[in-house]
Structure formats: structure tokens, C-alpha cells
Design a protein around this motif. Structure first.
Motif, PDB file in Angstrom:
ATOM      1  N   THR A  63      44.048  30.701  34.697  1.00  0.00           N
ATOM      2  CA  THR A  63      43.974  30.530  33.244  1.00  0.00           C
ATOM      3  C   THR A  63      42.779  31.319  32.724  1.00  0.00           C
ATOM      4  O   THR A  63      41.764  31.458  33.413  1.00  0.00           O
ATOM      5  CB  THR A  63      43.813  29.050  32.842  1.00  0.00           C
ATOM      6  N   GLY A  64      42.923  31.848  31.514  1.00  0.00           N
ATOM      7  CA  GLY A  64      41.811  32.588  30.937  1.00  0.00           C
ATOM      8  C   GLY A  64      42.153  33.106  29.559  1.00  0.00           C
ATOM      9  O   GLY A  64      43.307  33.403  29.249  1.00  0.00           O
ATOM     10  N   GLY A  65      41.143  33.210  28.722  1.00  0.00           N
ATOM     11  CA  GLY A  65      41.341  33.783  27.413  1.00  0.00           C
ATOM     12  C   GLY A  65      41.943  32.825  26.403  1.00  0.00           C
ATOM     13  O   GLY A  65      42.263  31.676  26.710  1.00  0.00           O
ATOM     14  N   THR A  66      42.081  33.340  25.182  1.00  0.00           N
ATOM     15  CA  THR A  66      42.586  32.527  24.072  1.00  0.00           C
ATOM     16  C   THR A  66      43.770  33.191  23.372  1.00  0.00           C
ATOM     17  O   THR A  66      44.838  32.608  23.255  1.00  0.00           O
ATOM     18  CB  THR A  66      41.473  32.262  23.052  1.00  0.00           C
ATOM     19  N   VAL A  67      43.584  34.432  22.906  1.00  0.00           N
ATOM     20  CA  VAL A  67      44.664  35.170  22.251  1.00  0.00           C
ATOM     21  C   VAL A  67      44.650  36.614  22.745  1.00  0.00           C
ATOM     22  O   VAL A  67      43.725  37.040  23.443  1.00  0.00           O
ATOM     23  CB  VAL A  67      44.513  35.148  20.703  1.00  0.00           C
ATOM     24  N   GLN A  68      45.692  37.377  22.345  1.00  0.00           N
ATOM     25  CA  GLN A  68      45.894  38.693  22.941  1.00  0.00           C
ATOM     26  C   GLN A  68      44.840  39.729  22.560  1.00  0.00           C
ATOM     27  O   GLN A  68      44.649  40.721  23.285  1.00  0.00           O
ATOM     28  CB  GLN A  68      47.299  39.213  22.578  1.00  0.00           C
ATOM     29  N   ASN A  69      44.145  39.534  21.450  1.00  0.00           N
ATOM     30  CA  ASN A  69      43.192  40.569  21.014  1.00  0.00           C
ATOM     31  C   ASN A  69      41.733  40.140  21.115  1.00  0.00           C
ATOM     32  O   ASN A  69      40.871  40.673  20.422  1.00  0.00           O
ATOM     33  CB  ASN A  69      43.519  41.016  19.582  1.00  0.00           C
ATOM     34  N   VAL A  70      41.491  39.154  21.976  1.00  0.00           N
ATOM     35  CA  VAL A  70      40.115  38.728  22.247  1.00  0.00           C
ATOM     36  C   VAL A  70      39.863  38.806  23.750  1.00  0.00           C
ATOM     37  O   VAL A  70      40.647  38.290  24.556  1.00  0.00           O
ATOM     38  CB  VAL A  70      39.870  37.287  21.750  1.00  0.00           C
ATOM     39  N   ILE A  71      38.813  39.487  24.120  1.00  0.00           N
ATOM     40  CA  ILE A  71      38.452  39.584  25.542  1.00  0.00           C
ATOM     41  C   ILE A  71      37.959  38.229  26.029  1.00  0.00           C
ATOM     42  O   ILE A  71      37.142  37.567  25.379  1.00  0.00           O
ATOM     43  CB  ILE A  71      37.395  40.679  25.749  1.00  0.00           C
ATOM     44  N   ALA A  72      38.468  37.826  27.168  1.00  0.00           N
ATOM     45  CA  ALA A  72      38.246  36.467  27.675  1.00  0.00           C
ATOM     46  C   ALA A  72      36.820  36.250  28.146  1.00  0.00           C
ATOM     47  O   ALA A  72      36.298  37.015  28.960  1.00  0.00           O
ATOM     48  CB  ALA A  72      39.201  36.170  28.821  1.00  0.00           C
TER      49      ALA A  72
ATOM     50  N   ASN B 224      36.039  33.207  29.490  1.00  0.00           N
ATOM     51  CA  ASN B 224      36.179  32.284  30.621  1.00  0.00           C
ATOM     52  C   ASN B 224      37.497  32.509  31.342  1.00  0.00           C
ATOM     53  O   ASN B 224      38.497  32.911  30.739  1.00  0.00           O
ATOM     54  CB  ASN B 224      36.123  30.829  30.128  1.00  0.00           C
ATOM     55  N   ALA B 225      37.483  32.225  32.628  1.00  0.00           N
ATOM     56  CA  ALA B 225      38.708  32.235  33.424  1.00  0.00           C
ATOM     57  C   ALA B 225      38.556  31.198  34.530  1.00  0.00           C
ATOM     58  O   ALA B 225      37.433  30.831  34.916  1.00  0.00           O
ATOM     59  CB  ALA B 225      38.972  33.610  34.013  1.00  0.00           C
ATOM     60  N   ARG B 226      39.689  30.735  35.024  1.00  0.00           N
ATOM     61  CA  ARG B 226      39.676  29.714  36.079  1.00  0.00           C
ATOM     62  C   ARG B 226      40.784  30.009  37.083  1.00  0.00           C
ATOM     63  O   ARG B 226      41.919  30.281  36.697  1.00  0.00           O
ATOM     64  CB  ARG B 226      39.864  28.315  35.481  1.00  0.00           C
ATOM     65  N   LEU B 227      40.413  29.954  38.352  1.00  0.00           N
ATOM     66  CA  LEU B 227      41.379  30.086  39.443  1.00  0.00           C
ATOM     67  C   LEU B 227      41.525  28.742  40.139  1.00  0.00           C
ATOM     68  O   LEU B 227      40.531  28.048  40.375  1.00  0.00           O
ATOM     69  CB  LEU B 227      40.904  31.124  40.472  1.00  0.00           C
ATOM     70  N   GLU B 228      42.757  28.381  40.445  1.00  0.00           N
ATOM     71  CA  GLU B 228      43.020  27.147  41.179  1.00  0.00           C
ATOM     72  C   GLU B 228      43.918  27.473  42.374  1.00  0.00           C
ATOM     73  O   GLU B 228      44.926  28.171  42.229  1.00  0.00           O
ATOM     74  CB  GLU B 228      43.701  26.107  40.282  1.00  0.00           C
ATOM     75  N   GLY B 229      43.522  26.974  43.530  1.00  0.00           N
ATOM     76  CA  GLY B 229      44.295  27.297  44.718  1.00  0.00           C
ATOM     77  C   GLY B 229      44.103  26.302  45.842  1.00  0.00           C
ATOM     78  O   GLY B 229      43.572  25.199  45.660  1.00  0.00           O
TER      79      GLY B 229
END
Length: 375
Positions: A232-241, A243-248
Motif C-alpha cells: 500500500t502507498g500513496g493517496t491519489v494518482q498525481n501526488v508522490i507517495a 508513505n508505503a507499507r509492505l506486508e508479507g
């Protein structure tokens, strides 16, 4: 054997009320109702959180035999189309724990009817799917007072036909660990990437690097898995993220390999922090200890099944699945086996539909084994 209670009805009743770990309130009450209706003066019942421990006193005990059944469901929307579909829309017995409980009740009913020389303790354990009920249950005063000298359990296996018991000595299930990685950089307008630290790019790079952990850090003759199942990461298509999260999840066939994997993951994450000028945090969450079958007890069980029951033994390979029964086998000699239930859909699938013929077969085989082992 097993006709004192209606096993199919019980399984279907339980299938309707799956509940997540440590929330198995309806399940606990249902199980208690069945057990209390079967109880005699030889039976004692304790509860631990949402679990249940039942002791059937033997008439001249020299040891205590334990049998464990897990009782929780999964956060899965059921798509089987069965007449007894889950009544909890977002939860399902997609790992066969409704079978596990029903089989345990069938064996329990038989042992109550024909008590053994030795004591038998049935453990209805919550939260196997998470966050893990076996280890804290082992540490509870309730179980410590009735600690078994040996213990056994089963797990349904959709890939095997009904009538098959798949088992092996030694390692059966892997060591497991969850993996959660949070990345925090600097967000901003998509038109000005040079003013930001893009965490989608950092996360993608990290996912690629994590794929080298097993191929370049684990002995090729050993086995390990690192899987990232959610990003998961980011908010909308024209904003650089920002935060991001990896789950595994991580799985290994040795505890030593698990430590190597964790250490390498930490090193790669530190590299991402430097290379992408960001902050990262790692949470290994909960993990389960390997399921390791005691060789003499397992061989004895395999020989008994082959010679004295209708089931067929298949010597399987170890699997990368995880099971918190491993904690019980770490402290108590015993074994776990796969029970064939012949479903085209696998464990944790929304359409898992095990064949109910396997229930009575398992009850008969386990009752016969305990009758021999406990007399």
C-alpha cells in the motif's frame, strides 16, 4: 464408534459460526454444550480465554495423553454455496477447523463412553490462525495443571483423498514469521519529483531486493520463502507517495535459516533508508515454531494405522505451512498428521469444501489408537 453424537450436524453447526482468534465466543459455548451433555463423573472441564480443556480421568493412570483441536476461523468471505453457509459474512472456516473440532468431539465422546486406563486431555485451542493461542495456552495455569506427557493433532489436507493419513517423522511444517515494513519519505506534487522522496519507488526497489534473500543468502540445500503479499502507498494518482507499507511472510525449514533471513531483511531495509533518504521500520509480527514430529511416537502411530485401521498411510514431504501446534511439540513429545479430505480448493480458499466422509474415518482411527495407547 462416534455414533453417540451426530458428527455431521455438529460440523455443519460449527461451520455456520466461524470466529476469529480470541473471539470464538459462540464456538466456545457450542462446544461446552456438547461436552457437558456427554460428561460423567470422570470428566472435568476448564476454560481458558475462549478455549476449553477437558480431562477424562483414567481408571489407573500412569500418563496423560493430549489431543489438540484448533477452533478459530479466517477473515474470508465464503463462496461455497453450501446450505450451511457461514452466518458471519466476512468470516469462514476456510482451514478446516470445523472438521478439527468435530473429530475431537467424536473421539472425546468415545473415550467418555469407554474410559481408558490413562488420563486423556482434550485441548480446544483458540487463535491458531492468529495471533497464536498455543504458546500462551501452554503457559497458562489451567493447562500446566493437566500437562500431557504426549500430544497429537491433525490438519485437513484437501490434496489427499479421503482415507489417507499423510505424515512423516521429524520436520513436518516450517518456521514462520510475519513481515511488516513501513517506509516514510517526503511527498509532493507529481510534477516536481526532484523535491520529494518517493516511497512507491523505494517500496518497489525493496520488493525486488527481498527476492534475493533466499537465492543468495540461504544454503541451496536448505529451503526458505519470502513473500510480499500486500503493498500500500500513496493517496491519489498525481501526488508522490510519502508513505508505503509492505506486508508479507517468511518461512524456513530451520530456525537458523529464519535468523539469517531476518538479519538480511534488516540489512536491505537499512540500505533502502540510505539510498532513498527515508525512514523505515520493521515489524516481524507473530511467528510460529516448526512442527517437528517425535520419531518413535510417529513411527508407532504409522504402524498402528497401517495394521489396525481402514486408513492408508502416505509418507509425505515437509511443507512450508505454519502451525502453532509446533510450540506444543517443542515442549511435549508427539506428532501431527494430514487428514485427506479431497477438495478441489485448497486451504484458506473461499470455496474449500472438504468431504465429510473423512470425519468418521478419523474418529474411528484416533479412537482405536488412543484405546491401544492409553490401556
Amino acid at each position: 464408534m462416534g455414533n453417540k453424537i451426530d458428527l455431521i450436524k455438529i460440523r455443519r453447526d460449527l461451520h455456520r459460526i466461524p470466529e476469529l482468534g480470541f473471539r470464538e465466543f459462540k464456538t466456545q459455548q457450542y462446544l461446552l454444550g456438547v461436552i457437558q451433555n456427554l460428561s460423567t463423573e470422570r470428566v472435568e472441564i476448564k476454560t481458558w480465554r475462549t478455549g476449553i480443556i477437558v480431562k477424562i480421568h483414567g481408571h489407573n493412570p500412569t500418563k496423560t495423553i493430549g489431543y489438540r483441536a484448533d477452533i478459530d476461523g479466517l477473515p474470508i468471505i465464503e463462496e461455497t454455496g453450501l446450505d450451511f453457509l457461514s452466518e458471519h459474512p466476512t468470516e469462514m472456516h476456510a482451514c478446516g477447523h470445523d472438521f478439527h473440532m468435530t473429530i475431537a468431539l467424536g473421539v472425546l465422546a468415545n473415550i467418555i463412553e469407554s474410559p481408558l486406563k490413562d488420563d486423556v486431555v482434550f485441548i480446544f485451542q483458540p487463535a491458531e490462525e492468529g495471533p497464536g493461542g498455543a504458546e500462551p495456552m501452554l503457559q497458562s495455569q489451567e493447562l500446566k495443571e493437566w500437562m500431557p506427557d504426549m500430544i497429537l493433532a491433525l490438519h485437513v489436507a484437501p490434496e489427499y483423498p479421503v482415507g489417507t493419513i499423510a505424515i512423516k517423522t521429524g520436520l513436518l511444517f516450517a518456521n514462520t514469521s510475519e513481515l511488516f515494513i513501513d517506509l516514510k519519505g517526503k511527498g509532493g506534487h507529481a510534477a516536481y519529483p526532484h523535491l520529494t522522496n518517493d516511497m512507491v519507488v523505494a517500496a518497489c526497489s525493496l520488493v525486488s531486493q527481498l527476492q534475493s534473500v533466499v537465492s543468495r543468502n540461504i544454503d541451496p540445500l536448505d529451503s526458505a520463502v519470502v513473500t510480499i503479499g500486500k503493498i500500500t502507498g500513496g493517496t491519489v494518482q498525481n501526488v508522490i507517495a510519502e508513505n508505503a507499507r509492505l506486508e508479507g511472510t517468511m518461512r524456513t525449514l530451520s530456525s537458523e535459516a529464519m535468523e539469517k533471513v531476518k538479519n538480511r531483511v534488516q540489512s536491505l531495509v537499512k540500505g533502502i533508508e540510505i539510498g532513498y533518504d527515508c525512514e523505515c521500520t520493521i515489524d516481524f509480527g507473530s511467528g510460529y515454531y516448526q512442527v517437528y514430529n517425535n520419531e518413535p511416537l510417529t513411527r508407532e502411530f504409522m504402524d498402528f494405522v497401517e495394521q489396525e485401521t481402514e486408513a492408508t498411510i502416505f509418507e509425505c514431504k515437509e511443507a512450508m505451512t505454519g502451525e502453532d501446534f509446533g510450540y506444543m511439540l517443542r515442549d511435549i513429545p508427539g506428532f501431527m498428521f494430514w487428514l485427506g479430505v479431497d477438495s478441489p480448493y485448497g486451504l484458506h480458499h473461499s470455496k474449500l469444501d472438504p468431504k465429510e466422509d473423512a470425519i468418521q474415518l478419523a474418529v474411528n482411527a484416533l479412537t482405536a489408537y488412543l484405546m491401544t495407547k492409553g490401556n
